[in-house]
Motif scaffolding. Structure first.
Motif, PDB file in Angstrom:
ATOM      1  N   GLU A  60       0.847  -1.190   0.000  1.00 15.61           N
ATOM      2  CA  GLU A  60       0.000   0.000   0.000  1.00 15.61           C
ATOM      3  C   GLU A  60       0.883   1.240   0.000  1.00 15.61           C
ATOM      4  O   GLU A  60       1.825   1.330   0.793  1.00 15.61           O
ATOM      5  CB  GLU A  60      -0.896   0.004   1.236  1.00 15.61           C
ATOM      6  N   GLY A  61       0.567   2.172  -0.883  1.00 18.30           N
ATOM      7  CA  GLY A  61       1.314   3.416  -0.958  1.00 18.30           C
ATOM      8  C   GLY A  61       0.376   4.610  -0.899  1.00 18.30           C
ATOM      9  O   GLY A  61      -0.839   4.472  -1.049  1.00 18.30           O
ATOM     10  N   HIS A  62       0.952   5.785  -0.664  1.00 15.12           N
ATOM     11  CA  HIS A  62       0.182   7.025  -0.541  1.00 15.12           C
ATOM     12  C   HIS A  62       0.908   8.148  -1.253  1.00 15.12           C
ATOM     13  O   HIS A  62       2.109   8.063  -1.506  1.00 15.12           O
ATOM     14  CB  HIS A  62      -0.004   7.389   0.934  1.00 15.12           C
ATOM     15  N   LYS A  63       0.183   9.225  -1.537  1.00 15.65           N
ATOM     16  CA  LYS A  63       0.785  10.398  -2.162  1.00 15.65           C
ATOM     17  C   LYS A  63       0.757  11.625  -1.264  1.00 15.65           C
ATOM     18  O   LYS A  63       1.585  12.515  -1.414  1.00 15.65           O
ATOM     19  CB  LYS A  63       0.072  10.720  -3.489  1.00 15.65           C
ATOM     20  N   ILE A  80       8.877  -3.653   2.613  1.00 18.47           N
ATOM     21  CA  ILE A  80       8.832  -2.286   2.093  1.00 18.47           C
ATOM     22  C   ILE A  80       9.722  -2.174   0.866  1.00 18.47           C
ATOM     23  O   ILE A  80      10.740  -2.859   0.765  1.00 18.47           O
ATOM     24  CB  ILE A  80       9.253  -1.264   3.190  1.00 18.47           C
ATOM     25  N   LYS A  83       8.191   2.495  -4.618  1.00 15.90           N
ATOM     26  CA  LYS A  83       7.099   2.230  -5.561  1.00 15.90           C
ATOM     27  C   LYS A  83       7.632   1.942  -6.963  1.00 15.90           C
ATOM     28  O   LYS A  83       7.096   1.096  -7.664  1.00 15.90           O
ATOM     29  CB  LYS A  83       6.143   3.421  -5.610  1.00 15.90           C
ATOM     30  N   TYR A  92      -4.117   4.889  -8.172  1.00 19.42           N
ATOM     31  CA  TYR A  92      -4.302   5.808  -7.045  1.00 19.42           C
ATOM     32  C   TYR A  92      -5.749   6.288  -6.965  1.00 19.42           C
ATOM     33  O   TYR A  92      -6.365   6.637  -7.974  1.00 19.42           O
ATOM     34  CB  TYR A  92      -3.366   7.015  -7.220  1.00 19.42           C
ATOM     35  N   THR A  98      -4.790   6.159  -1.535  1.00 23.00           N
ATOM     36  CA  THR A  98      -4.129   4.853  -1.575  1.00 23.00           C
ATOM     37  C   THR A  98      -3.931   4.380  -3.004  1.00 23.00           C
ATOM     38  O   THR A  98      -4.709   4.713  -3.908  1.00 23.00           O
ATOM     39  CB  THR A  98      -4.929   3.757  -0.824  1.00 23.00           C
ATOM     40  N   TYR A 101       0.252  -2.140  -4.902  1.00 21.97           N
ATOM     41  CA  TYR A 101       1.334  -2.683  -5.720  1.00 21.97           C
ATOM     42  C   TYR A 101       1.564  -4.157  -5.404  1.00 21.97           C
ATOM     43  O   TYR A 101       1.192  -4.636  -4.322  1.00 21.97           O
ATOM     44  CB  TYR A 101       2.650  -1.940  -5.421  1.00 21.97           C
ATOM     45  N   ASN A 121       7.272   7.889  -1.427  1.00 15.78           N
ATOM     46  CA  ASN A 121       7.840   7.201  -2.592  1.00 15.78           C
ATOM     47  C   ASN A 121       7.992   5.702  -2.333  1.00 15.78           C
ATOM     48  O   ASN A 121       8.526   4.977  -3.156  1.00 15.78           O
ATOM     49  CB  ASN A 121       9.183   7.815  -2.991  1.00 15.78           C
ATOM     50  N   GLU A 122       7.467   5.244  -1.187  1.00 11.85           N
ATOM     51  CA  GLU A 122       7.565   3.841  -0.784  1.00 11.85           C
ATOM     52  C   GLU A 122       6.180   3.242  -0.602  1.00 11.85           C
ATOM     53  O   GLU A 122       5.201   3.954  -0.408  1.00 11.85           O
ATOM     54  CB  GLU A 122       8.326   3.732   0.542  1.00 11.85           C
ATOM     55  N   ALA A 123       6.133   1.918  -0.649  1.00 18.88           N
ATOM     56  CA  ALA A 123       4.901   1.185  -0.355  1.00 18.88           C
ATOM     57  C   ALA A 123       5.262   0.099   0.660  1.00 18.88           C
ATOM     58  O   ALA A 123       6.386  -0.405   0.679  1.00 18.88           O
ATOM     59  CB  ALA A 123       4.314   0.580  -1.617  1.00 18.88           C
TER      60      ALA A 123
END
Length: 142
Positions: A60-63, A80, A83, A92, A98, A101, A121-123
């Motif tokens: 799961e990633g975020h902006k 981890i 992305k 997104y 959310t 990936y 920049n990570e998920a």
């Protein structure tokens, strides 16, 4: 990613910056928090104290928000990665901030007292998270 072994180590790194100081103020109140209820301290911070299992099959990633995990009791194993090194699974969604990936990442064991900061920049994916009491924070990057 930032990984800290204790709250004092975490504070030493970020104390003095407004958004982080709001976070530290909220963390000082966690003993008053009820489990599984979201709290917010302005629009820049959302926090929950929970022992719910967060294990999942997707990263799961975020902006807009960084994820911060503070382990109070027990331990969790996470995976981890950046992305850009993962394959996009679900586009997104602005409403939930959310995106999901698939792929592989670095496995990290989070023990009691550890704090992990996952940047935008990570998920992250939880692999093992049973009976772990933790604080989950969404902190704005803006």
């Amino acid at each position: 990613m930032y990984l800290f072994k204790s709250l004092p180590e975490f504070k030493f790194k970020f104390e003095g910056e407004k958004k982080w100081d709001r976070l530290f103020s909220s963390l000082n109140e966690t003993n008053k928090m009820r489990d599984n209820i979201f709290y917010n301290n302005t629009d820049s911070l959302i926090i929950i104290k929970t022992n719910l299992n967060m294990s999942g099959s997707k990263f799961e990633g975020h902006k807009r928000y960084m994820d911060i995990y503070y382990i109070l009791e027990g331990e969790s194993e996470i995976e981890i990665n950046l992305k850009k090194n993962l394959e996009l699974y679900k586009q997104y969604e602005d409403i939930t901030d959310t995106e999901y990936y698939t792929g592989k990442g670095e496995k990290i064991n989070l023990k009691k007292g550890c704090i992990l900061v996952a940047e935008i920049n990570e998920a992250i994916k939880f692999l093992k998270d049973e009976n772990t009491q933790k604080i989950v924070v969404k902190l704005t990057v803006e």
